[in-house]
Design a protein around this motif. Structure first.
Motif, PDB file in Angstrom:
ATOM      1  N   ASP A   1     120.867 107.080  21.709  1.00  0.00           N
ATOM      2  CA  ASP A   1     120.350 107.756  22.901  1.00  0.00           C
ATOM      3  C   ASP A   1     118.859 107.562  23.111  1.00  0.00           C
ATOM      4  O   ASP A   1     118.377 107.580  24.243  1.00  0.00           O
ATOM      5  CB  ASP A   1     120.654 109.256  22.834  1.00  0.00           C
ATOM      6  CG  ASP A   1     122.107 109.570  23.137  1.00  0.00           C
ATOM      7  OD1 ASP A   1     122.602 110.613  22.667  1.00  0.00           O
ATOM      8  OD2 ASP A   1     122.742 108.776  23.849  1.00  0.00           O
ATOM      9  N   SER A   2     118.106 107.407  22.041  1.00  0.00           N
ATOM     10  CA  SER A   2     116.649 107.259  22.188  1.00  0.00           C
ATOM     11  C   SER A   2     116.119 106.438  21.019  1.00  0.00           C
ATOM     12  O   SER A   2     116.881 106.039  20.145  1.00  0.00           O
ATOM     13  CB  SER A   2     115.985 108.633  22.219  1.00  0.00           C
ATOM     14  OG  SER A   2     116.158 109.289  20.975  1.00  0.00           O
ATOM     15  N   GLY A   3     114.813 106.180  21.041  1.00  0.00           N
ATOM     16  CA  GLY A   3     114.211 105.432  19.942  1.00  0.00           C
ATOM     17  C   GLY A   3     114.126 103.948  20.231  1.00  0.00           C
ATOM     18  O   GLY A   3     114.420 103.493  21.334  1.00  0.00           O
ATOM     19  N   GLN A   4     113.708 103.193  19.232  1.00  0.00           N
ATOM     20  CA  GLN A   4     113.534 101.750  19.404  1.00  0.00           C
ATOM     21  C   GLN A   4     113.604 101.046  18.049  1.00  0.00           C
ATOM     22  O   GLN A   4     112.952 101.477  17.099  1.00  0.00           O
ATOM     23  CB  GLN A   4     112.170 101.492  20.042  1.00  0.00           C
ATOM     24  CG  GLN A   4     111.950 100.069  20.499  1.00  0.00           C
ATOM     25  CD  GLN A   4     110.691  99.980  21.323  1.00  0.00           C
ATOM     26  OE1 GLN A   4     109.603  99.888  20.787  1.00  0.00           O
ATOM     27  NE2 GLN A   4     110.844 100.015  22.623  1.00  0.00           N
TER      28      GLN A   4
ATOM     29  N   LEU B   1     121.770 115.024  21.547  1.00  0.00           N
ATOM     30  CA  LEU B   1     121.614 113.574  21.458  1.00  0.00           C
ATOM     31  C   LEU B   1     122.047 113.035  20.095  1.00  0.00           C
ATOM     32  O   LEU B   1     122.073 113.768  19.117  1.00  0.00           O
ATOM     33  CB  LEU B   1     120.150 113.180  21.677  1.00  0.00           C
ATOM     34  CG  LEU B   1     119.476 113.632  22.967  1.00  0.00           C
ATOM     35  CD1 LEU B   1     118.002 113.258  22.946  1.00  0.00           C
ATOM     36  CD2 LEU B   1     120.147 113.025  24.184  1.00  0.00           C
TER      37      LEU B   1
ATOM     38  N   PRO C   1     124.018  99.564  24.522  1.00  0.00           N
ATOM     39  CA  PRO C   1     123.802 100.901  25.069  1.00  0.00           C
ATOM     40  C   PRO C   1     124.700 101.133  26.285  1.00  0.00           C
ATOM     41  O   PRO C   1     125.333 100.199  26.763  1.00  0.00           O
ATOM     42  CB  PRO C   1     122.327 100.874  25.486  1.00  0.00           C
ATOM     43  CG  PRO C   1     121.965  99.446  25.625  1.00  0.00           C
ATOM     44  CD  PRO C   1     122.881  98.664  24.747  1.00  0.00           C
ATOM     45  N   ASN C   2     124.761 102.362  26.746  1.00  0.00           N
ATOM     46  CA  ASN C   2     125.577 102.736  27.917  1.00  0.00           C
ATOM     47  C   ASN C   2     127.061 102.396  27.744  1.00  0.00           C
ATOM     48  O   ASN C   2     127.736 102.053  28.706  1.00  0.00           O
ATOM     49  CB  ASN C   2     125.045 102.080  29.204  1.00  0.00           C
ATOM     50  CG  ASN C   2     123.755 102.718  29.695  1.00  0.00           C
ATOM     51  OD1 ASN C   2     123.334 103.754  29.185  1.00  0.00           O
ATOM     52  ND2 ASN C   2     123.133 102.113  30.682  1.00  0.00           N
TER      53      ASN C   2
ATOM     54  N   GLU D   1     129.351 107.937  24.983  1.00  0.00           N
ATOM     55  CA  GLU D   1     128.436 109.075  24.868  1.00  0.00           C
ATOM     56  C   GLU D   1     128.168 109.230  23.374  1.00  0.00           C
ATOM     57  O   GLU D   1     129.023 109.708  22.624  1.00  0.00           O
ATOM     58  CB  GLU D   1     129.075 110.352  25.433  1.00  0.00           C
ATOM     59  CG  GLU D   1     129.023 110.435  26.946  1.00  0.00           C
ATOM     60  CD  GLU D   1     127.596 110.412  27.495  1.00  0.00           C
ATOM     61  OE1 GLU D   1     126.695 111.033  26.904  1.00  0.00           O
ATOM     62  OE2 GLU D   1     127.378 109.734  28.529  1.00  0.00           O
TER      63      GLU D   1
ATOM     64  N   ASP E   1     128.584 107.678  31.110  1.00  0.00           N
ATOM     65  CA  ASP E   1     128.526 107.778  32.575  1.00  0.00           C
ATOM     66  C   ASP E   1     128.107 106.462  33.195  1.00  0.00           C
ATOM     67  O   ASP E   1     128.438 106.160  34.330  1.00  0.00           O
ATOM     68  CB  ASP E   1     127.479 108.826  32.991  1.00  0.00           C
ATOM     69  CG  ASP E   1     127.988 110.239  32.797  1.00  0.00           C
ATOM     70  OD1 ASP E   1     127.157 111.165  32.812  1.00  0.00           O
ATOM     71  OD2 ASP E   1     129.201 110.408  32.625  1.00  0.00           O
ATOM     72  N   GLN E   2     127.308 105.712  32.440  1.00  0.00           N
ATOM     73  CA  GLN E   2     126.751 104.468  32.977  1.00  0.00           C
ATOM     74  C   GLN E   2     127.521 103.238  32.525  1.00  0.00           C
ATOM     75  O   GLN E   2     127.039 102.123  32.622  1.00  0.00           O
ATOM     76  CB  GLN E   2     125.274 104.328  32.550  1.00  0.00           C
ATOM     77  CG  GLN E   2     124.409 105.527  32.870  1.00  0.00           C
ATOM     78  CD  GLN E   2     124.433 105.915  34.332  1.00  0.00           C
ATOM     79  OE1 GLN E   2     124.601 105.070  35.204  1.00  0.00           O
ATOM     80  NE2 GLN E   2     124.300 107.195  34.610  1.00  0.00           N
TER      81      GLN E   2
END
Lengths: 205, 275
Positions: free
Chosen positions: B65-68, B98, B217-218, B221, B243-244
């Motif tokens: 969901d986040s980060g790199q 998340l 990603p996407n 969930e 959702d995406q």
């Protein structure tokens, strides 16, 4: 009709599971409070383009976008054309990014924020209803209330300020700028309606 | 003859020297070679070893969901080529609402480097990398450092670098394995979720668990419960769709990590979605 809508909003704000947010469908309705304590509904922006920008002033990605005026420049460009640019802070109390209305106003002034308003969402209900995961996380809504873009601010999560092309050697693209240009100015379909957002996680409750 | 004998210990020291420039205190990085030398036209496996302060974490190639994920930018002698980073099996990192994918404590990224055929034996080469990362706890801090190592070029087949043998051995244990021949993976996509059914051919222990880490990603969930359900020799996972998620998605690609009988194994899968 109004009563049903009100009930729907109340349910949405009571922490029901995140509503589906699909590009091409209607953007989720909301009621949110700004830095002046004024409440705003999505419906009041009908007939205008709306940008939602999730933010956290302590997140290094947000810092990078605001530090050299990049974000402010895009905010100014489009608010001058009538776009309603709404920043949202969904950090819970005690977590990074959370601030009082007064602190938020101060930060906005200090950083030369050119947004229309900043919504304070410490309960995280607005964030949850849009499925906001990162700061920044961007959503663009057209005048009919349709979500036309959701995702990253641009294609350069590792952007080096001096370099226009990102590390893949592609031309730099600000997806929000592009979506607004294509939809609002060029009156055509948004070519990249959805991307994976990047940034720090939203500091939900 | 005498000269060579004297030079040897120095060369060995050179091969293990890994300079780590000043880096934030949350992360310490070093560059290690699995081999003690490199042949002209040969491969040297280089490891970027991260030591992470307790409570902090780094990210997998798909951070969730986040980060790199960390990035490595190589500075190598002429005509050296770089292979793919071998990512160890990640773990799930949850925060309110998340879920991310990454690593705690320590992480070794193994990268194969290939030397050019025309490399001259009998001297040292310098392999250098600029490493960038995002290390997070509840807050995130970006960091970067420059790491180098020097390794001798030798005609002979390289011996292992004995100083690093244990580190590479442990690092390789955490790398994905090939899906066993006897296993079968079925994937389908419904209105709300992906369903992953895995037939393993042998009975799972009562405490077995499994988790799926999408490559892109996407896709799913990330924060949703994956509803692991064992059933004799097979198990299933229900993965809530993002959702995406692209409308024309045709397959489910990612890492299936299975914990069974005290061992954790990761398997890359790329399953065509059945109708």
């Amino acid at each position: 009709m109004r009563n049903i809508m009100a009930l729907g909003l109340a349910v949405a704000l009571l922490g029901s599971p995140a509503l589906a947010v699909t590009v091409g469908a209607k953007a989720p309705t909301f009621t949110a409070s700004d830095e002046n304590g004024q409440k705003h509904k999505l419906s009041e922006y009908k007939g205008k383009y709306v940008v939602l920008e999730w933010t956290n002033h302590g997140c290094p990605f947000v810092v990078s976008h605001y530090k050299k005026g990049k974000m402010q420049k895009v905010q100014e460009k489009w608010t001058q054309k009538g776009v309603q640019w709404l920043r949202v802070i969904s950090s819970a109390p005690g977590k990074q990014g959370y601030c009082s209305a007064a602190e938020s106003k101060e930060t906005s002034k200090e950083k030369g924020v050119k947004a229309t308003a900043t919504f304070l969402d410490p309960e995280g209900s607005l964030g949850q209803s849009y499925g906001a995961k990162t700061t920044p996380h961007m959503f663009v809504i057209d005048p009919k209330g349709t979500l036309i873009y959701a995702g990253a601010i641009d294609n350069a999560p590792r952007e080096d300020d001096a370099v226009k092309k990102n590390e893949n050697g592609e031309a730099f693209v600000n997806y929000v700028d592009q979506a607004l240009q294509e939809s609002m100015v060029d009156k055509k379909k948004v070519s990249i309606p959805s991307t994976a957002s990047y940034g720090c996680g939203v500091k939900y409750k | 003859m005498k000269k060579r004998i004297l030079l040897f210990p120095l060369l060995l020291l050179g091969a293990t020297t890994a300079l780590a420039a000043a880096s934030p205190q949350q992360v310490k990085v070093e560059l290690l070679a699995e081999q003690a030398s490199v042949q002209p036209g040969g491969i040297v496996n280089v490891g970027v070893r991260f030591k992470i302060k307790k409570g902090w974490h780094l990210y997998w190639q798909n951070p969730g969901d986040s980060g790199q994920p960390p990035s490595i930018t190589w500075s190598l002698p002429d005509d050296f080529t770089v292979g793919e980073i071998q990512w160890p099996n990640p773990q799930r990192l949850e925060s309110p609402k998340l879920a991310d994918y990454g690593y705690k404590n320590e992480m070794l990224l193994i990268v194969p480097l290939k030397a050019p055929d025309k490399l001259k034996p009998g001297h040292m080469v310098r392999l250098s990398a600029k490493v960038r990362w995002l290390v997070c706890q509840e807050i995130c801090l970006p960091g970067d450092t420059q790491v180098n190592l020097r390794i001798p070029v030798r005609k002979r087949v390289p011996a292992p670098n004995s100083h690093n043998e244990y580190i590479f051995k442990m690092g390789r244990k955490n790398l994905p394995s090939d899906l066993p021949e006897s296993w079968h993976v079925y994937a389908s996509l419904g209105a709300k979720e992906f369903r992953l059914a895995v037939e393993t051919g042998s009975t799972l222990s009562k405490t077995a668990t499994a988790a799926f880490f999408p490559l892109h990603p996407n896709t799913i969930e990330n924060a949703a419960n994956q509803a692991f359900k064992p059933s004799g020799t097979s198990f299933s996972l229900s993965l809530k769709r993002s959702d995406q998620l692209a409308a024309d998605v045709k397959n489910l690609e990612g890492l299936l990590v299975v914990n069974d009988k005290g061992s954790e194994k990761g398997y890359w899968i790329n399953a065509l979605l059945s109708q």
